[in-house]
Every structure is written in C-alpha cells, then in structure tokens.
Design a protein around this motif. Structure first.
Motif, PDB file in Angstrom:
ATOM      1  N   ASN A   9      77.838 -13.899  -3.860  1.00  0.00           N
ATOM      2  CA  ASN A   9      76.399 -13.741  -3.626  1.00  0.00           C
ATOM      3  C   ASN A   9      75.917 -12.314  -3.819  1.00  0.00           C
ATOM      4  O   ASN A   9      74.985 -11.866  -3.149  1.00  0.00           O
ATOM      5  CB  ASN A   9      76.048 -14.251  -2.221  1.00  0.00           C
ATOM      6  N   ILE A  10      76.524 -11.611  -4.758  1.00  0.00           N
ATOM      7  CA  ILE A  10      76.051 -10.289  -5.139  1.00  0.00           C
ATOM      8  C   ILE A  10      75.675 -10.258  -6.616  1.00  0.00           C
ATOM      9  O   ILE A  10      74.712  -9.608  -7.010  1.00  0.00           O
ATOM     10  CB  ILE A  10      77.107  -9.194  -4.819  1.00  0.00           C
ATOM     11  N   MET A  11      76.404 -11.001  -7.443  1.00  0.00           N
ATOM     12  CA  MET A  11      76.122 -11.009  -8.879  1.00  0.00           C
ATOM     13  C   MET A  11      74.731 -11.564  -9.198  1.00  0.00           C
ATOM     14  O   MET A  11      74.157 -11.261 -10.236  1.00  0.00           O
ATOM     15  CB  MET A  11      77.181 -11.825  -9.621  1.00  0.00           C
ATOM     16  N   ILE A  12      74.199 -12.387  -8.306  1.00  0.00           N
ATOM     17  CA  ILE A  12      72.874 -12.967  -8.544  1.00  0.00           C
ATOM     18  C   ILE A  12      71.783 -11.905  -8.599  1.00  0.00           C
ATOM     19  O   ILE A  12      70.686 -12.164  -9.102  1.00  0.00           O
ATOM     20  CB  ILE A  12      72.510 -14.015  -7.461  1.00  0.00           C
ATOM     21  N   TYR A  13      72.071 -10.695  -8.108  1.00  0.00           N
ATOM     22  CA  TYR A  13      71.077  -9.624  -8.127  1.00  0.00           C
ATOM     23  C   TYR A  13      71.183  -8.763  -9.386  1.00  0.00           C
ATOM     24  O   TYR A  13      70.395  -7.835  -9.565  1.00  0.00           O
ATOM     25  CB  TYR A  13      71.229  -8.741  -6.885  1.00  0.00           C
ATOM     26  N   ALA A  50      83.707 -16.513  -5.950  1.00  0.00           N
ATOM     27  CA  ALA A  50      82.297 -16.265  -6.268  1.00  0.00           C
ATOM     28  C   ALA A  50      81.415 -17.044  -5.306  1.00  0.00           C
ATOM     29  O   ALA A  50      81.885 -17.921  -4.566  1.00  0.00           O
ATOM     30  CB  ALA A  50      82.005 -16.688  -7.706  1.00  0.00           C
ATOM     31  N   GLY A  51      80.124 -16.723  -5.319  1.00  0.00           N
ATOM     32  CA  GLY A  51      79.165 -17.430  -4.484  1.00  0.00           C
ATOM     33  C   GLY A  51      78.812 -18.793  -5.049  1.00  0.00           C
ATOM     34  O   GLY A  51      79.040 -19.086  -6.230  1.00  0.00           O
ATOM     35  N   HIS A  52      78.231 -19.644  -4.217  1.00  0.00           N
ATOM     36  CA  HIS A  52      77.974 -21.033  -4.608  1.00  0.00           C
ATOM     37  C   HIS A  52      77.018 -21.163  -5.787  1.00  0.00           C
ATOM     38  O   HIS A  52      77.056 -22.148  -6.526  1.00  0.00           O
ATOM     39  CB  HIS A  52      77.437 -21.827  -3.411  1.00  0.00           C
TER      40      HIS A  52
END
Length: 289
Positions: free
Chosen positions: A234-238, A263-265
């Motif tokens: 939940n960091i790559m989404i930024y 990785a995040g969902h």
C-alpha cells in the motif's frame, strides 16, 4: 487557467453556504505543491486532493505566520536543505494501517520462515505508525519461539512523525482489542492511571524492530540485504509506473533467492517489473531464482 482565491465548503452542505478560507491557495500553488512532493518523495497527488493539501499544509503556514501558500512554497524552494521540507513531506503523507492488516499474508510469512536456519530478516518498507512491523515481529515470535530473538525487522518510512509514534509503540486499546485475545495478552501491556485506555507493545516485540527514516527515492538506502522477506504494501499506489519500476528493480538484489515480496491488495507488480513473478495473492518471488 485564471488564478482564483480558494473558496470551499467547510461542512455546511445542508445549508448550501460556503465560507471563504483564511489562507490563499491558487491554482498555480496547488500545481506547485504537486510538483514538489513528486520531486521530493515520488508521491502523485491527484486533482481531487486539493482539499487535503489545503487542510494539511495550512497548519504549516499558520505555524510560520504566513497567509499565502505561494510565499510558503517560495521559501521552501529557496532553502532546499531546510528542516521544513521534512514537515512538508510528513504533512502530505497518508498513514492508513492496522495490526495484521491484510491478514492472509501473515500465515504465509509464518510458513515461509518456520524452517529457516539462522536469523530471519524482514524489511517493512512502509512502516507508518508501526502496526505492520510490530505484526511482523509478533509473527516471528509465534513462529520461531526462542529463535526469534536472533531475527530482526527493519522498518522504514519517509514520515518522521509517524516513525516517532511507531517507536513509542503505544496505541488506543480499542485498536488493540480487534486482535485475538491471546495475542493481546501476550504482546501488549495495558495502560493504567494517566495511560488508561492505551496499550503498549511489550519489549519482546519492540526489541525486534528497528525504525529508520527513509525515502524510497533517495539515491542511497540505509538498509542492507539480503532479506528473507520484504513487505511493500500500500505504498506503490502513490507512485507512477516509472517510479514503481525503479523501486522494484532496487528491491531485487535486496531479496534472498527464495525470498518473498508482499504487496498491497490493490497493487499488481506483474506488469511493472520483470524482476518478480507472482506466486500467490499479492505475493511475489524473484523471477530468475
């Protein structure tokens, strides 16, 4: 686009009334904020984040006795090494986390490390306020028993305010109560007196975790692999795709040949980097192992 003074609703939609903000945020100011946070931290702020930018950075302007965002941004740009850059970045960083969030990852972590010989090393690359790295440490203790004392969790984040909270390891009891009762009793100390309503992570957990400030865009990282596991959730989404690809390329040599990358969902690395291949639900291994 003509620059106009920001006018927004402050919660009175029912009456339809609007109140003019006391600080000036022009279209050009908002664009510059987006450019600066992208350059500094790789964070991509969407157009609809204008309200968030105003509310978070307004505190910094008031702290400095300023009334115009343009003046605040100009001061930042004149002083590229100023301490205020840290506060600017902290203000625009989003910290949404919880203990054992995305719970399906932790049994996979336990299964991966249970037969490991020697110390286990885990890197949590977006530690936020500590719930994730402490959840990792608890999993190490539950899985490895006495061997966990030889292991370590490196927890990094760009937000220094969040890291300071994480190091304290103190959380509202209502947040901790969501965990299984056995975990609460084993891993937390219940606050009393002035600390009533709070819970502190026990030393056996906190001693496994080292918190370090780190910008994933920095040319040098203060972490040394190889790690058995890397959590990047939940960091790559930024970030935009180019930034994501660069970070994943740097992850690869820091992961052991049989290591796991979580990785995040809502994140999918399969179409971003050929360094990793999907093993299961948001779990990756090195592609060339």
């Amino acid at each position: 686009m003509t620059e106009q003074r920001e006018r927004v609703d402050v919660g009175q939609w029912a009456s339809g009334s609007q109140i003019e903000r006391d600080l000036e945020l022009t279209d050009a100011d908002f664009t510059r904020v987006r450019e600066l946070i992208y350059q500094r931290a790789g964070i991509v702020l969407a157009e609809h984040k204008r309200e968030m930018v105003y509310s978070r950075l307004a505190k910094r302007l008031r702290h400095h006795g300023m009334t115009r965002f343009g003046d605040y941004l100009a001061r930042l740009e004149r002083q590229p090494d100023a301490k205020e850059w840290e506060a600017f970045t902290n203000a625009l960083t989003t910290n949404l986390t919880a203990f054992f969030r995305e719970a399906h990852h932790f049994p996979l972590l336990a299964e991966h490390i249970k037969d490991k010989q020697g110390p286990v090393s885990v890197w949590c690359s977006a530690a936020s306020t500590g719930e994730e790295p402490y959840s990792i440490a608890m999993t190490l203790l539950e899985t490895l028993g006495g061997r966990a004392s030889q292991s370590s969790v490196i927890a990094t984040d760009i937000d220094t305010d969040a890291l300071n909270k994480a190091r304290k390891g103190v959380y509202p009891q209502e947040q901790v109560r969501k965990l299984e009762e056995a975990r609460v009793k084993r891993f937390f100390q219940k606050g009393t007196g002035n600390h009533l309503g709070l819970a502190r992570v026990r030393p056996e957990v906190s001693t496994l975790v080292e918190f370090l400030p780190m910008n994933l865009l920095a040319p040098q990282w203060p972490v040394k692999g190889p790690f058995d596991v890397i959590f990047c959730r939940n960091i790559m989404i930024y970030f935009d795709k180019d930034t994501q690809a660069k970070i994943l390329k740097r992850f690869a040599p820091l992961l052991k040949p049989d290591g796991l990358l979580f990785a995040g969902h809502s994140e999918n690395f399969s179409y971003i980097s050929d360094a990793f291949k999907l093993r299961g639900q948001t779990v990756y291994t090195l592609a060339n192992k």
